[in-house]
Design a protein around this motif. Structure first.
Motif, PDB file in Angstrom:
ATOM      1  N   GLU A 120       0.691  -1.201  -0.006  1.00  0.00           N
ATOM      2  CA  GLU A 120       0.109   0.036   0.191  1.00  0.00           C
ATOM      3  C   GLU A 120       0.892   1.284  -0.096  1.00  0.00           C
ATOM      4  O   GLU A 120       1.904   1.342   0.479  1.00  0.00           O
ATOM      5  N   SER A 121       0.363   2.371  -0.445  1.00  0.00           N
ATOM      6  CA  SER A 121       0.791   3.730  -0.316  1.00  0.00           C
ATOM      7  C   SER A 121      -0.197   4.774  -0.163  1.00  0.00           C
ATOM      8  O   SER A 121      -1.544   4.411  -0.462  1.00  0.00           O
ATOM      9  N   GLU A 122       0.308   5.686   0.786  1.00  0.00           N
ATOM     10  CA  GLU A 122      -0.596   7.019   0.767  1.00  0.00           C
ATOM     11  C   GLU A 122      -0.034   8.138  -0.181  1.00  0.00           C
ATOM     12  O   GLU A 122       1.040   8.400  -0.172  1.00  0.00           O
ATOM     13  N   PHE A 123      -1.050   8.944  -0.773  1.00  0.00           N
ATOM     14  CA  PHE A 123      -0.189   9.938  -1.479  1.00  0.00           C
ATOM     15  C   PHE A 123      -0.986  11.148  -1.367  1.00  0.00           C
ATOM     16  O   PHE A 123      -2.234  11.388  -0.977  1.00  0.00           O
ATOM     17  N   LYS A 124      -0.349  12.509  -1.716  1.00  0.00           N
ATOM     18  CA  LYS A 124      -1.109  13.813  -1.780  1.00  0.00           C
ATOM     19  C   LYS A 124      -0.556  14.407  -2.837  1.00  0.00           C
ATOM     20  O   LYS A 124       0.437  14.337  -3.417  1.00  0.00           O
ATOM     21  N   GLY A 125      -1.385  15.229  -3.364  1.00  0.00           N
ATOM     22  CA  GLY A 125      -1.013  16.150  -4.816  1.00  0.00           C
ATOM     23  C   GLY A 125      -2.240  16.875  -5.258  1.00  0.00           C
ATOM     24  O   GLY A 125      -3.146  17.278  -4.218  1.00  0.00           O
ATOM     25  N   PRO A 126      -2.402  16.887  -6.561  1.00  0.00           N
ATOM     26  CA  PRO A 126      -3.725  17.183  -7.098  1.00  0.00           C
ATOM     27  C   PRO A 126      -4.935  16.442  -6.257  1.00  0.00           C
ATOM     28  O   PRO A 126      -6.087  16.977  -6.315  1.00  0.00           O
ATOM     29  N   HIS A 127      -4.745  15.221  -5.877  1.00  0.00           N
ATOM     30  CA  HIS A 127      -5.801  14.442  -5.235  1.00  0.00           C
ATOM     31  C   HIS A 127      -4.960  13.837  -4.165  1.00  0.00           C
ATOM     32  O   HIS A 127      -3.783  13.757  -3.968  1.00  0.00           O
ATOM     33  N   GLU A 128      -5.889  13.404  -2.940  1.00  0.00           N
ATOM     34  CA  GLU A 128      -5.236  12.869  -1.970  1.00  0.00           C
ATOM     35  C   GLU A 128      -5.969  11.322  -2.114  1.00  0.00           C
ATOM     36  O   GLU A 128      -6.858  11.065  -2.489  1.00  0.00           O
ATOM     37  N   GLY A 129      -4.974  10.319  -1.707  1.00  0.00           N
ATOM     38  CA  GLY A 129      -5.650   9.107  -1.782  1.00  0.00           C
ATOM     39  C   GLY A 129      -4.620   7.878  -1.530  1.00  0.00           C
ATOM     40  O   GLY A 129      -3.558   8.240  -0.741  1.00  0.00           O
ATOM     41  N   THR A 130      -5.239   6.762  -1.626  1.00  0.00           N
ATOM     42  CA  THR A 130      -4.324   5.554  -1.446  1.00  0.00           C
ATOM     43  C   THR A 130      -4.206   4.661  -2.508  1.00  0.00           C
ATOM     44  O   THR A 130      -4.948   4.518  -3.397  1.00  0.00           O
ATOM     45  N   THR A 131      -2.927   3.670  -2.456  1.00  0.00           N
ATOM     46  CA  THR A 131      -3.056   2.523  -3.629  1.00  0.00           C
ATOM     47  C   THR A 131      -3.106   1.446  -2.536  1.00  0.00           C
ATOM     48  O   THR A 131      -2.593   1.358  -1.487  1.00  0.00           O
ATOM     49  N   ASN A 132      -3.429   0.245  -3.094  1.00  0.00           N
ATOM     50  CA  ASN A 132      -3.387  -1.171  -2.530  1.00  0.00           C
ATOM     51  C   ASN A 132      -3.432  -2.126  -3.590  1.00  0.00           C
ATOM     52  O   ASN A 132      -4.129  -2.160  -4.445  1.00  0.00           O
ATOM     53  N   PHE A 133      -2.091  -2.911  -3.590  1.00  0.00           N
ATOM     54  CA  PHE A 133      -2.080  -3.942  -4.365  1.00  0.00           C
ATOM     55  C   PHE A 133      -2.130  -5.385  -3.960  1.00  0.00           C
ATOM     56  O   PHE A 133      -1.434  -5.716  -2.609  1.00  0.00           O
ATOM     57  N   ARG A 134      -2.917  -6.273  -4.256  1.00  0.00           N
ATOM     58  CA  ARG A 134      -3.134  -7.478  -3.843  1.00  0.00           C
ATOM     59  C   ARG A 134      -3.166  -8.432  -5.000  1.00  0.00           C
ATOM     60  O   ARG A 134      -3.433  -8.360  -6.181  1.00  0.00           O
ATOM     61  N   PRO A 135      -2.970  -9.759  -4.543  1.00  0.00           N
ATOM     62  CA  PRO A 135      -3.260 -10.838  -5.418  1.00  0.00           C
ATOM     63  C   PRO A 135      -4.691 -10.966  -6.216  1.00  0.00           C
ATOM     64  O   PRO A 135      -5.543 -10.686  -5.121  1.00  0.00           O
ATOM     65  N   LEU A 136      -4.815 -11.006  -7.441  1.00  0.00           N
ATOM     66  CA  LEU A 136      -6.143 -10.963  -7.985  1.00  0.00           C
ATOM     67  C   LEU A 136      -6.604 -12.467  -8.354  1.00  0.00           C
ATOM     68  O   LEU A 136      -7.626 -12.944  -7.949  1.00  0.00           O
ATOM     69  N   CYS A 137      -5.620 -13.064  -9.232  1.00  0.00           N
ATOM     70  CA  CYS A 137      -6.030 -14.234  -9.662  1.00  0.00           C
ATOM     71  C   CYS A 137      -4.721 -14.743 -10.325  1.00  0.00           C
ATOM     72  O   CYS A 137      -3.669 -14.065 -10.388  1.00  0.00           O
ATOM     73  N   SER A 138      -4.448 -15.807 -10.975  1.00  0.00           N
ATOM     74  CA  SER A 138      -3.306 -16.445 -11.534  1.00  0.00           C
ATOM     75  C   SER A 138      -2.960 -15.375 -12.671  1.00  0.00           C
ATOM     76  O   SER A 138      -3.529 -15.046 -13.586  1.00  0.00           O
ATOM     77  N   GLY A 139      -1.615 -14.895 -12.509  1.00  0.00           N
ATOM     78  CA  GLY A 139      -1.057 -14.062 -13.187  1.00  0.00           C
ATOM     79  C   GLY A 139      -1.401 -12.533 -13.231  1.00  0.00           C
ATOM     80  O   GLY A 139      -0.821 -11.593 -13.953  1.00  0.00           O
ATOM     81  N   LYS A 140      -2.297 -12.296 -12.323  1.00  0.00           N
ATOM     82  CA  LYS A 140      -2.701 -10.741 -12.152  1.00  0.00           C
ATOM     83  C   LYS A 140      -2.809 -10.520 -10.606  1.00  0.00           C
ATOM     84  O   LYS A 140      -3.044 -11.078  -9.691  1.00  0.00           O
ATOM     85  N   VAL A 141      -2.471  -9.151 -10.723  1.00  0.00           N
ATOM     86  CA  VAL A 141      -2.554  -8.133  -9.582  1.00  0.00           C
ATOM     87  C   VAL A 141      -3.438  -7.222  -9.409  1.00  0.00           C
ATOM     88  O   VAL A 141      -3.834  -6.649 -10.569  1.00  0.00           O
ATOM     89  N   VAL A 142      -4.380  -7.069  -8.410  1.00  0.00           N
ATOM     90  CA  VAL A 142      -5.580  -5.700  -8.524  1.00  0.00           C
ATOM     91  C   VAL A 142      -4.681  -4.659  -7.896  1.00  0.00           C
ATOM     92  O   VAL A 142      -4.172  -4.845  -6.521  1.00  0.00           O
ATOM     93  N   LEU A 143      -4.839  -3.467  -8.298  1.00  0.00           N
ATOM     94  CA  LEU A 143      -4.534  -2.344  -7.779  1.00  0.00           C
ATOM     95  C   LEU A 143      -5.945  -1.592  -7.464  1.00  0.00           C
ATOM     96  O   LEU A 143      -7.003  -1.519  -8.443  1.00  0.00           O
ATOM     97  N   ARG A 144      -6.293  -1.144  -6.173  1.00  0.00           N
ATOM     98  CA  ARG A 144      -7.191  -0.552  -5.909  1.00  0.00           C
ATOM     99  C   ARG A 144      -6.810   1.095  -5.593  1.00  0.00           C
ATOM    100  O   ARG A 144      -6.035   1.063  -4.736  1.00  0.00           O
ATOM    101  N   LEU A 145      -7.130   1.867  -6.292  1.00  0.00           N
ATOM    102  CA  LEU A 145      -6.801   3.162  -6.354  1.00  0.00           C
ATOM    103  C   LEU A 145      -7.996   4.294  -5.781  1.00  0.00           C
ATOM    104  O   LEU A 145      -8.926   4.150  -6.483  1.00  0.00           O
ATOM    105  N   LYS A 146      -7.978   4.741  -4.599  1.00  0.00           N
ATOM    106  CA  LYS A 146      -8.567   5.394  -3.897  1.00  0.00           C
ATOM    107  C   LYS A 146      -8.514   6.784  -4.009  1.00  0.00           C
ATOM    108  O   LYS A 146      -7.246   7.175  -3.431  1.00  0.00           O
ATOM    109  N   LEU A 147      -9.265   7.775  -4.688  1.00  0.00           N
ATOM    110  CA  LEU A 147      -9.150   9.296  -4.251  1.00  0.00           C
ATOM    111  C   LEU A 147     -10.126   9.726  -3.366  1.00  0.00           C
ATOM    112  O   LEU A 147     -11.364   9.478  -3.323  1.00  0.00           O
ATOM    113  N   THR A 148      -9.717  10.367  -2.220  1.00  0.00           N
ATOM    114  CA  THR A 148     -10.441  10.917  -1.254  1.00  0.00           C
ATOM    115  C   THR A 148     -10.612  12.392  -1.534  1.00  0.00           C
ATOM    116  O   THR A 148     -11.488  12.940  -0.685  1.00  0.00           O
TER     117      THR A 148
END
Length: 146
Positions: free
Chosen positions: A117-145
């Protein structure tokens, strides 16, 4: 018993069960990540989301396949090629893209093979979260608050 030793005893009494709970959650997350990494990929991850990312947010190196919002909070999900052992490096790569667009990374965290995970600030504030999704794929959840 004086106040100082009593506070140490109370702190120790709280810290031990908390550490056990956090460790068990971590093991549960790792087990779920292993299951996801070996699962078949759903067909929905190849269809682009109806709502695009804002222009000032860099697109991830994959298909943004889902979007949801609640109030001002907006969340996108992207399927990215990768494996559980690449979660931190995928996060770091995307954080570099964010930095290139004027964002600053406020903090990062990871559980080996389960999430990064990471937290960021700039033009938007938010977070990223990378987790396994399925075989050969990772899911990125990109949240802008903001």
């Amino acid at each position: 018993m004086s106040a100082r030793p009593r506070s140490r005893v109370i702190t120790a009494a709280i810290a031990l069960p908390l550490a056990v709970v956090l460790t068990s959650c971590s093991e549960e997350d790792k087990d779920k990540a292993k299951e996801a990494a070996n699962a078949s990929c759903p067909s929905t991850i190849s269809q682009p989301a109806a709502t695009a990312l804002p222009n000032d947010v860099p697109p991830p190196a994959g298909t943004v396949y889902d979007y949801t919002s609640q109030g001002k909070t907006q969340v996108w999900f992207a399927a990215i090629n990768g494996s559980p052992d690449q979660l931190a490096s995928l996060r770091d790569s995307y954080d570099a893209q964010l930095t290139g667009k004027g964002y600053s990374i406020e903090g990062t965290d990871q559980e080996q093979g389960a999430e990064a995970e990471s937290e960021f600030k700039g033009p938007h504030e938010g977070t990223t979260n990378f987790r396994p999704l399925c075989s050969g794929k990772v899911v990125l959840r990109l949240k802008l608050t903001s």
